[in-house]
Motif scaffolding. Structure first.
Motif, PDB file in Angstrom:
ATOM      1  N   UNK A  76       0.887  -1.051   0.346  1.00 13.26           N
ATOM      2  CA  UNK A  76      -0.258   0.013  -0.333  1.00 13.26           C
ATOM      3  C   UNK A  76       0.867   1.400  -0.127  1.00 13.26           C
ATOM      4  N   UNK A  77       0.670   2.187  -0.874  1.00 15.64           N
ATOM      5  CA  UNK A  77       1.251   3.375  -0.867  1.00 15.64           C
ATOM      6  C   UNK A  77       0.372   4.841  -0.890  1.00 15.64           C
ATOM      7  N   UNK A  78      -0.745   4.882  -0.116  1.00 17.15           N
ATOM      8  CA  UNK A  78      -1.151   5.476   0.398  1.00 17.15           C
ATOM      9  C   UNK A  78      -2.730   5.496  -1.504  1.00 17.15           C
ATOM     10  N   UNK A  79      -3.076   6.083  -1.834  1.00 21.16           N
ATOM     11  CA  UNK A  79      -4.205   6.873  -2.951  1.00 21.16           C
ATOM     12  C   UNK A  79      -3.982   7.621  -3.916  1.00 21.16           C
ATOM     13  N   UNK A  80      -3.805   8.882  -3.757  1.00 23.11           N
ATOM     14  CA  UNK A  80      -2.892   9.811  -4.343  1.00 23.11           C
ATOM     15  C   UNK A  80      -1.841   9.723  -4.222  1.00 23.11           C
ATOM     16  N   UNK A 127      -7.117   8.296   8.009  1.00 24.25           N
ATOM     17  CA  UNK A 127      -7.879   6.690   7.533  1.00 24.25           C
ATOM     18  C   UNK A 127      -8.640   7.125   6.417  1.00 24.25           C
ATOM     19  N   UNK A 128      -8.746   8.216   5.411  1.00 26.14           N
ATOM     20  CA  UNK A 128      -9.904   8.171   4.020  1.00 26.14           C
ATOM     21  C   UNK A 128      -8.457   7.819   3.338  1.00 26.14           C
ATOM     22  N   UNK A 129      -7.579   8.325   3.396  1.00 27.88           N
ATOM     23  CA  UNK A 129      -6.851   8.171   2.510  1.00 27.88           C
ATOM     24  C   UNK A 129      -6.422   6.239   2.504  1.00 27.88           C
ATOM     25  N   UNK A 130      -6.122   5.669   3.770  1.00 30.73           N
ATOM     26  CA  UNK A 130      -5.646   4.055   3.791  1.00 30.73           C
ATOM     27  C   UNK A 130      -6.869   3.568   2.974  1.00 30.73           C
ATOM     28  N   UNK A 131      -7.971   4.106   3.530  1.00 28.19           N
ATOM     29  CA  UNK A 131      -9.276   2.637   3.195  1.00 28.19           C
ATOM     30  C   UNK A 131      -9.754   2.363   1.077  1.00 28.19           C
ATOM     31  N   UNK A 132      -8.998   4.576   1.543  1.00 28.35           N
ATOM     32  CA  UNK A 132      -9.895   4.892  -0.334  1.00 28.35           C
ATOM     33  C   UNK A 132      -8.577   3.374  -1.173  1.00 28.35           C
ATOM     34  N   UNK A 133      -7.037   3.233  -0.221  1.00 22.99           N
ATOM     35  CA  UNK A 133      -5.851   2.907  -1.355  1.00 22.99           C
ATOM     36  C   UNK A 133      -6.010   1.672  -1.342  1.00 22.99           C
ATOM     37  N   UNK A 134      -6.481   1.016  -0.060  1.00 21.71           N
ATOM     38  CA  UNK A 134      -6.804  -0.039   0.638  1.00 21.71           C
ATOM     39  C   UNK A 134      -8.396  -0.604  -0.639  1.00 21.71           C
ATOM     40  N   UNK A 135      -9.173   0.076  -0.814  1.00 23.34           N
ATOM     41  CA  UNK A 135     -10.232  -0.199  -1.616  1.00 23.34           C
ATOM     42  C   UNK A 135      -9.627  -0.557  -2.965  1.00 23.34           C
ATOM     43  N   UNK A 136      -9.324   0.431  -3.713  1.00 20.32           N
ATOM     44  CA  UNK A 136      -8.574   0.175  -5.265  1.00 20.32           C
ATOM     45  C   UNK A 136      -8.021  -0.706  -5.172  1.00 20.32           C
TER      46      UNK A 136
END
Length: 320
Positions: free
Chosen positions: A100-104, A117-126
């Motif tokens: 995992x390396x963030x979302x953006x 937490x939102x960054x982590x979760x969005x990256x995980x989902x993607x």
């Protein structure tokens, strides 16, 4: 082999292994530019500079890794996965680890817990949606960890991080002072990052000095030799859009050959190194948190920052 001069006196590598090494790749692609400046989306040449990574460099790097018969760790922002799903799938199909390396590739410094937490979760989902990946490893964008980050990672099932710079070998650390929860850290180093050697784009990044691949390879090999001699852990960070250029990719393959040739050097993914470290580490480190001291009459800046002093408040390390 027992690590020489390490934090944990009982840390040891598997039988027959003297030291460990991992080739890691941060597949930032377009994400890091857009996080830095959303207006860059209108800069066609700059965006093509970043797209070279997934479009040309990653396939090239995967071919090198296959020829050299080694597995690597690729840290992929969620946005990169969404923009280049076939590339991410090719990494998975090649038998490599996805971290995992963030979302953006977001700016991390000073953000609050909810935002992170939102960054982590969005990256995980993607990553899960694109390639069915549930990563166990994390690398913070810009290597910028916050003190809240470790707790957020443990809550989401991560087992290791590779963003901190305070060791020569893996170690275990408490996610909060006094917490029984911990993570494995596999430290990094700016001297082992291709960004400092090669990265340049006018008006965006770099000093304008682009180093010779032979110079970078020599420096990185010297670090590998030294870590091998002391029984440490050598972690190289490359960015495909940088190190996938022809002469640099050629030097990278030469470097892989040189690191593999070191007797007893275990070249593998960070996941495998972390799994081993989790089984043998006994000491749990607690990171020092610093407070800025003030004199009684010191002025306070408008943002609440006090002025003056240079002492620290240290938290006591806990032993496990």
């Amino acid at each position: 082999m027992t690590l020489l001069g390490g934090d944990d006196p009982v840390f040891s590598w598997p039988d027959g292994i003297r030291a460990a090494a991992s080739f890691t790749f941060d597949v930032d692609a377009e994400s890091c530019v857009l996080a830095h400046d959303p207006g860059a989306a209108k800069r066609m040449s700059l965006m093509s500079h970043q797209s070279y990574g997934p479009l040309v460099a990653v396939p090239k790097i995967l071919s090198i890794l296959a020829r050299q018969d080694i597995r690597a760790t690729f840290f992929v922002p969620g946005f990169t996965a969404e923009c280049h799903p076939d590339v991410v799938q090719a990494i998975v199909d090649g038998g490599h680890e996805i971290g995992h390396h963030g979302y953006l590739h977001e700016q991390m410094q000073g953000i609050d817990r909810e935002t992170e937490a939102r960054y982590l979760d969005r990256g995980l989902e993607a990553l899960h949606r694109v390639a069915g990946v549930v990563p166990v490893g994390y690398r913070a964008p810009w290597w910028e960890m916050n003190y809240q980050t470790p707790g957020l990672l443990v809550e989401r099932g991560f087992r290791y991080d590779s963003s901190l710079l305070d060791g020569d070998a893996p170690y275990r650390f408490a996610v909060e002072p006094g917490s029984a929860e911990s993570l494995i850290e596999i430290p990094v180093d700016w001297a082992l990052d291709d960004w400092e050697q090669y990265a340049f784009y006018p008006g965006w990044t770099g000093s304008g000095v682009i180093e010779s691949p032979s110079k970078a390879r020599e420096m990185w090999q010297l670090e590998a030799d030294a870590q091998h001699a002391q029984g440490g852990c050598w972690v190289l960070t490359n960015h495909p859009f940088i190190s996938g250029r022809p002469s640099r990719a050629h030097a990278l393959e030469q470097l892989i050959e040189g690191v593999k040739a070191l007797d007893g050097m275990w070249v593998t993914t960070l996941e495998e190194i972390a799994e081993h470290a989790a089984n043998v580490t006994k000491v749990v480190r607690t990171h020092t948190r610093y407070e800025v001291p003030t004199f009684p009459d010191a002025p306070i800046l408008q943002d609440g920052t006090p002025v003056g002093g240079a002492s620290r408040a240290r938290e006591t390390a806990t032993l496990g």
